[in-house]
Write a protein that holds these residues in place. Structure first.
Motif, PDB file in Angstrom:
ATOM      1  N   MET A   1       0.883  -1.216   0.070  1.00 20.57           N
ATOM      2  CA  MET A   1       0.040  -0.067  -0.045  1.00 20.57           C
ATOM      3  C   MET A   1       0.786   1.106   0.024  1.00 20.57           C
ATOM      4  SD  MET A   1      -3.106  -0.834   0.066  1.00 20.57           S
ATOM      5  CE  MET A   1      -3.741   0.773   0.625  1.00 20.57           C
ATOM      6  N   ASP A   2       0.492   2.180  -0.845  1.00 23.04           N
ATOM      7  CA  ASP A   2       1.131   3.567  -0.748  1.00 23.04           C
ATOM      8  C   ASP A   2       0.121   4.601  -0.014  1.00 23.04           C
ATOM      9  OD1 ASP A   2       3.335   3.173  -1.873  1.00 23.04           O
ATOM     10  OD2 ASP A   2       2.902   3.245  -4.076  1.00 23.04           O
ATOM     11  N   VAL A   3       0.729   5.013   0.884  1.00 27.27           N
ATOM     12  CA  VAL A   3      -0.106   5.948   1.768  1.00 27.27           C
ATOM     13  C   VAL A   3       0.722   7.399   2.062  1.00 27.27           C
ATOM     14  CG1 VAL A   3      -0.978   6.242   4.320  1.00 27.27           C
ATOM     15  CG2 VAL A   3      -0.749   4.028   3.175  1.00 27.27           C
ATOM     16  N   GLY A   4      -0.195   8.423   1.885  1.00 30.66           N
ATOM     17  CA  GLY A   4      -0.014   9.732   1.974  1.00 30.66           C
ATOM     18  C   GLY A   4      -0.921  10.387   2.878  1.00 30.66           C
ATOM     19  N   ASN A   5      -0.683  12.052   2.987  1.00 32.60           N
ATOM     20  CA  ASN A   5      -1.643  12.546   3.866  1.00 32.60           C
ATOM     21  C   ASN A   5      -3.119  12.486   3.386  1.00 32.60           C
ATOM     22  OD1 ASN A   5       0.214  13.584   5.508  1.00 32.60           O
ATOM     23  ND2 ASN A   5       0.624  15.415   4.772  1.00 32.60           N
ATOM     24  N   ASN A   6      -3.057  12.572   2.089  1.00 25.35           N
ATOM     25  CA  ASN A   6      -4.540  12.492   1.590  1.00 25.35           C
ATOM     26  C   ASN A   6      -4.840  11.433   0.580  1.00 25.35           C
ATOM     27  OD1 ASN A   6      -5.692  14.950   2.793  1.00 25.35           O
ATOM     28  ND2 ASN A   6      -4.441  16.145   1.599  1.00 25.35           N
ATOM     29  N   PHE A   7      -4.126  10.127   0.692  1.00 27.67           N
ATOM     30  CA  PHE A   7      -4.253   9.383  -0.155  1.00 27.67           C
ATOM     31  C   PHE A   7      -3.904   7.823   0.571  1.00 27.67           C
ATOM     32  CE2 PHE A   7      -0.211  10.177  -1.664  1.00 27.67           C
ATOM     33  CZ  PHE A   7       0.420   9.240  -1.565  1.00 27.67           C
ATOM     34  N   GLU A   8      -4.740   6.862   0.127  1.00 25.32           N
ATOM     35  CA  GLU A   8      -4.280   5.217   0.603  1.00 25.32           C
ATOM     36  C   GLU A   8      -4.528   4.853  -0.725  1.00 25.32           C
ATOM     37  OE1 GLU A   8      -4.859   4.694   4.454  1.00 25.32           O
ATOM     38  OE2 GLU A   8      -4.911   2.501   4.219  1.00 25.32           O
ATOM     39  N   VAL A   9      -3.692   4.025  -1.525  1.00 24.17           N
ATOM     40  CA  VAL A   9      -3.929   3.287  -2.824  1.00 24.17           C
ATOM     41  C   VAL A   9      -2.744   2.334  -2.751  1.00 24.17           C
ATOM     42  CG1 VAL A   9      -4.686   5.429  -4.004  1.00 24.17           C
ATOM     43  CG2 VAL A   9      -2.294   4.775  -4.201  1.00 24.17           C
ATOM     44  N   LYS A  10      -3.184   1.414  -3.684  1.00 29.68           N
ATOM     45  CA  LYS A  10      -2.221   0.181  -3.844  1.00 29.68           C
ATOM     46  C   LYS A  10      -1.015   0.373  -4.097  1.00 29.68           C
ATOM     47  CE  LYS A  10      -2.378  -4.665  -4.227  1.00 29.68           C
ATOM     48  NZ  LYS A  10      -3.455  -5.279  -4.454  1.00 29.68           N
ATOM     49  N   ASP A  11      -0.840   1.176  -5.140  1.00 32.32           N
ATOM     50  CA  ASP A  11       0.471   1.185  -5.723  1.00 32.32           C
ATOM     51  C   ASP A  11       0.718   2.354  -6.591  1.00 32.32           C
ATOM     52  OD1 ASP A  11       3.130   0.890  -6.888  1.00 32.32           O
ATOM     53  OD2 ASP A  11       3.060  -0.923  -7.413  1.00 32.32           O
ATOM     54  N   LEU A  12       1.652   3.309  -6.187  1.00 29.63           N
ATOM     55  CA  LEU A  12       1.663   4.680  -6.993  1.00 29.63           C
ATOM     56  C   LEU A  12       2.349   4.437  -8.279  1.00 29.63           C
ATOM     57  CD1 LEU A  12       2.550   7.444  -4.308  1.00 29.63           C
ATOM     58  CD2 LEU A  12       0.418   7.381  -5.946  1.00 29.63           C
ATOM     59  N   LYS A  13       3.277   3.326  -8.369  1.00 24.01           N
ATOM     60  CA  LYS A  13       3.863   3.004  -9.583  1.00 24.01           C
ATOM     61  C   LYS A  13       2.958   2.637 -10.880  1.00 24.01           C
ATOM     62  CE  LYS A  13       7.002   0.035  -7.986  1.00 24.01           C
ATOM     63  NZ  LYS A  13       6.817   0.289  -6.575  1.00 24.01           N
ATOM     64  N   LEU A  14       1.527   2.443 -10.498  1.00 25.25           N
ATOM     65  CA  LEU A  14       0.583   1.908 -11.318  1.00 25.25           C
ATOM     66  C   LEU A  14       0.091   3.324 -12.004  1.00 25.25           C
ATOM     67  CD1 LEU A  14      -1.280  -0.583  -9.454  1.00 25.25           C
ATOM     68  CD2 LEU A  14       0.322  -1.117 -11.038  1.00 25.25           C
ATOM     69  N   ALA A  15       0.134   4.481 -11.653  1.00 26.31           N
ATOM     70  CA  ALA A  15      -0.091   5.664 -11.916  1.00 26.31           C
ATOM     71  C   ALA A  15       0.022   6.013 -13.499  1.00 26.31           C
ATOM     72  CB  ALA A  15       0.312   7.035 -11.320  1.00 26.31           C
ATOM     73  N   ASP A  16       1.064   5.410 -14.236  1.00 29.50           N
ATOM     74  CA  ASP A  16       1.130   5.902 -15.697  1.00 29.50           C
ATOM     75  C   ASP A  16       0.178   5.050 -16.452  1.00 29.50           C
ATOM     76  OD1 ASP A  16       2.551   7.062 -17.823  1.00 29.50           O
ATOM     77  OD2 ASP A  16       3.340   5.055 -18.105  1.00 29.50           O
ATOM     78  N   GLN A  17      -0.097   3.860 -16.187  1.00 25.29           N
ATOM     79  CA  GLN A  17      -0.998   2.968 -16.649  1.00 25.29           C
ATOM     80  C   GLN A  17      -2.546   3.620 -16.511  1.00 25.29           C
ATOM     81  OE1 GLN A  17      -0.732   0.408 -19.144  1.00 25.29           O
ATOM     82  NE2 GLN A  17      -2.910   1.060 -19.269  1.00 25.29           N
ATOM     83  N   GLY A  18      -2.688   4.107 -15.040  1.00 28.62           N
ATOM     84  CA  GLY A  18      -4.051   4.673 -14.804  1.00 28.62           C
ATOM     85  C   GLY A  18      -4.307   5.855 -15.679  1.00 28.62           C
ATOM     86  N   ARG A  19      -3.138   6.844 -15.945  1.00 28.29           N
ATOM     87  CA  ARG A  19      -3.410   8.115 -16.859  1.00 28.29           C
ATOM     88  C   ARG A  19      -3.680   7.538 -18.072  1.00 28.29           C
ATOM     89  NH1 ARG A  19       0.192  10.062 -13.585  1.00 28.29           N
ATOM     90  NH2 ARG A  19       2.038   9.224 -14.598  1.00 28.29           N
ATOM     91  N   LYS A  20      -3.093   6.387 -18.771  1.00 25.42           N
ATOM     92  CA  LYS A  20      -3.242   6.075 -20.023  1.00 25.42           C
ATOM     93  C   LYS A  20      -5.042   5.448 -20.190  1.00 25.42           C
ATOM     94  CE  LYS A  20       1.234   4.906 -21.545  1.00 25.42           C
ATOM     95  NZ  LYS A  20       2.290   4.083 -20.954  1.00 25.42           N
ATOM     96  N   ASN A  21      -5.364   4.579 -19.068  1.00 26.09           N
ATOM     97  CA  ASN A  21      -6.681   4.380 -19.169  1.00 26.09           C
ATOM     98  C   ASN A  21      -7.703   5.475 -19.042  1.00 26.09           C
ATOM     99  OD1 ASN A  21      -6.063   1.644 -19.653  1.00 26.09           O
ATOM    100  ND2 ASN A  21      -6.205   1.065 -17.511  1.00 26.09           N
ATOM    101  N   ILE A  22      -7.375   6.419 -18.109  1.00 24.12           N
ATOM    102  CA  ILE A  22      -8.387   7.742 -18.195  1.00 24.12           C
ATOM    103  C   ILE A  22      -8.547   8.351 -19.525  1.00 24.12           C
ATOM    104  CG2 ILE A  22      -8.898   9.907 -16.719  1.00 24.12           C
ATOM    105  CD1 ILE A  22      -7.085   8.645 -14.511  1.00 24.12           C
ATOM    106  N   GLU A  23      -7.006   8.503 -20.065  1.00 20.87           N
ATOM    107  CA  GLU A  23      -7.290   8.943 -21.415  1.00 20.87           C
ATOM    108  C   GLU A  23      -8.206   8.289 -22.419  1.00 20.87           C
ATOM    109  OE1 GLU A  23      -3.324  10.056 -23.679  1.00 20.87           O
ATOM    110  OE2 GLU A  23      -3.043  10.728 -21.593  1.00 20.87           O
ATOM    111  N   TRP A  24      -8.015   7.035 -22.310  1.00 21.96           N
ATOM    112  CA  TRP A  24      -8.860   6.051 -23.351  1.00 21.96           C
ATOM    113  C   TRP A  24     -10.345   6.419 -23.015  1.00 21.96           C
ATOM    114  CZ3 TRP A  24      -9.530   4.193 -27.564  1.00 21.96           C
ATOM    115  CH2 TRP A  24     -10.157   2.860 -27.770  1.00 21.96           C
ATOM    116  N   ALA A  25     -10.670   6.497 -21.797  1.00 25.45           N
ATOM    117  CA  ALA A  25     -12.094   6.697 -21.346  1.00 25.45           C
ATOM    118  C   ALA A  25     -12.335   8.139 -21.955  1.00 25.45           C
ATOM    119  CB  ALA A  25     -12.249   6.536 -19.847  1.00 25.45           C
TER     120      ALA A  25
END
Ligand code: ADE
Length: 421
Positions: A1-25
């Motif tokens: 888990m990656d935890v910050g002040n205002n987030f708790e998500v599985k893995d920040l390293k996935l963000a690049d793929q996430g951005r591509k998927n959001i762009e596709w949407a």
């Protein structure tokens, strides 16, 4: 888990793929992007904090970006422990969105994350299933005077809200976005129809042609599932409690019978009723060896898995979203996605173009509520028909479809009563 002040998500390293998927949407959500551009210019949400409990998917990310473009401060958590797309959550966290969500949340984390959104002290709540509103009303009622309004995305949530309204428990105005025609006649029918089969096929890889598929519930969601299953060559049986819907199913050429009877012949069962124990112990007791059970209703209550556990001598996860239960009598029954909504658990939920339409409703509902601050009744509210029409127009425009308009003569004719044969 990656935890910050205002987030708790599985893995920040996935963000690049996430951005591509959001762009596709985004490439398929033109109608919502048009609203986003207008919001960016007009900033209807300046100073407004929006708390969200939705499925954190690539489509939801486009909605979140739309609200932020309009000036909102947004905090989001999941409305289901298994529906988060971890890459998308990572991308949103990197963009600075307050987000607490990962796929496979424990019950404790699920409620902790809802509480994080509540502690953000939203002025507007956006729910899918009514857990956020329910938590605020039952445990954080002191925040209610600060809340302008809320919105609800799904049939199950609207049913809960109506129950709150009936009991006099609802304490702030809540917009039934689900009840827009541009939402339930498309999202529930086209979206659930396709994505439910998508989830089942990704989880099981079975051939539908020739199978007997039992669909419990023939509302817009069940109608969509039945139609798509028929289209794949399945023999579809419909189970219903509503006589009008049952009649409709008969005339759409489905076999209609009680679940107690259908239980004996189904190869695949899909529940889409919104109610509990629709498939219960006595039904599972007579099912064929190898039958597959999936749910596409909002909560994991439609298949009585607790009873199935009691009836079973073993349980094994045989694929990522498929559990094999071996019963005392030696038969195997298979459960897709732990009985949670299989379209979001085992697939990616509704296609982006469908969600564009639903989320235009959410974006315009939020704008409507903020514009009408203090004027809305503390009830379950329907949006005006013009908003529904506007959404359809935006979507048609995006799809490049033009339609007719009435001539003056035709308009007058429709408004008159004195012209007959
Ligand atoms: N509900 C069903 N499909 C969805 C999706 N793709 N995103 C958000 N909520 C959904």
């Amino acid at each position: 888990m990656d935890v910050g002040n205002n987030f708790e998500v599985k893995d920040l390293k996935l963000a690049d793929q996430g951005r591509k998927n959001i762009e596709w949407a985004e490439s398929q959500m033109g109608a919502l992007l048009k609203i986003k551009e207008r919001f960016f210019r007009e900033k209807p949400f300046t100073g407004v904090k929006i708390g969200i409990a939705l499925h954190p998917t690539k489509e939801t990310a486009v909605l979140v970006r739309t609200l932020i473009a309009g000036g909102a401060d947004v905090a989001i958590c999941a409305c289901n422990p298994l529906s988060t797309q971890d890459d998308v959550a990572a991308a949103l966290a990197e963009e600075g969105v307050k987000i607490w969500a990962y796929k496979g949340e424990t019950k404790e984390d699920y409620y902790r994350y809802l509480t994080n959104v509540i502690n953000f002290q939203p002025h507007y709540t956006l729910d899918d299933g009514c857990d956020l509103i329910s938590e605020i009303h039952s445990k954080h009622a002191h925040l209610i005077p600060n809340i302008i309004a809320g919105a609800e995305e799904t049939t199950t949530g609207v049913i809960r809200l109506k129950a709150m309204e009936r009991d006099g428990a609802l304490k702030y105005p809540t917009i039934a976005v689900n009840n827009l025609k541009t939402k339930h006649l498309f999202d529930n029918y086209l979206g659930t129809g396709q994505s439910t089969l998508d989830g089942i096929l990704r989880a099981t890889s079975i051939l539908l042609a020739g199978k007997t598929v039992v669909v419990s519930g023939f509302g817009p969601c069940g109608q969509g599932v039945a139609l798509r299953a028929k289209g794949e060559g399945a023999n579809v049986i419909v189970c219903e409690v509503d006589p009008i819907r049952a009649l409709q199913a008969v005339h759409e050429s489905y076999r209609v019978m009680p679940i107690a009877e259908a239980a004996k012949s189904g190869d695949l069962f899909v529940t889409v009723t919104g109610d509990k124990n629709v498939i219960d112990a006595q039904h599972m007791a007579v099912m064929k060896n190898g039958a597959i059970l999936a749910n596409s209703g909002h909560f994991d209550v439609e298949i009585n898995i607790k009873e199935l556990e009691k009836m079973s001598k073993s349980k094994e996860r045989i694929r990522p979203f498929l559990d094999k239960y071996t019963l005392q009598d030696g038969r195997n029954l298979y459960i897709v996605g732990e009985g949670r909504l299989c379209n979001l658990v085992a697939a990616e939920g509704h296609p982006s173009v469908v969600m564009a339409q639903s989320f235009c409703g959410q974006a315009l509902a939020a704008e409507y509520a903020i514009k009408n601050k203090g004027k809305l009744q503390t009830k379950v509210i329907m949006l005006p028909q013009e908003i529904d029409n506007k959404i359809a127009e935006l979507q048609l425009e995006t799809l490049g479809v033009k339609i007719d308009t009435l001539t003056e003569e035709q308009r007058k004719y429709l408004e008159s009563w004195n012209e007959g044969t």
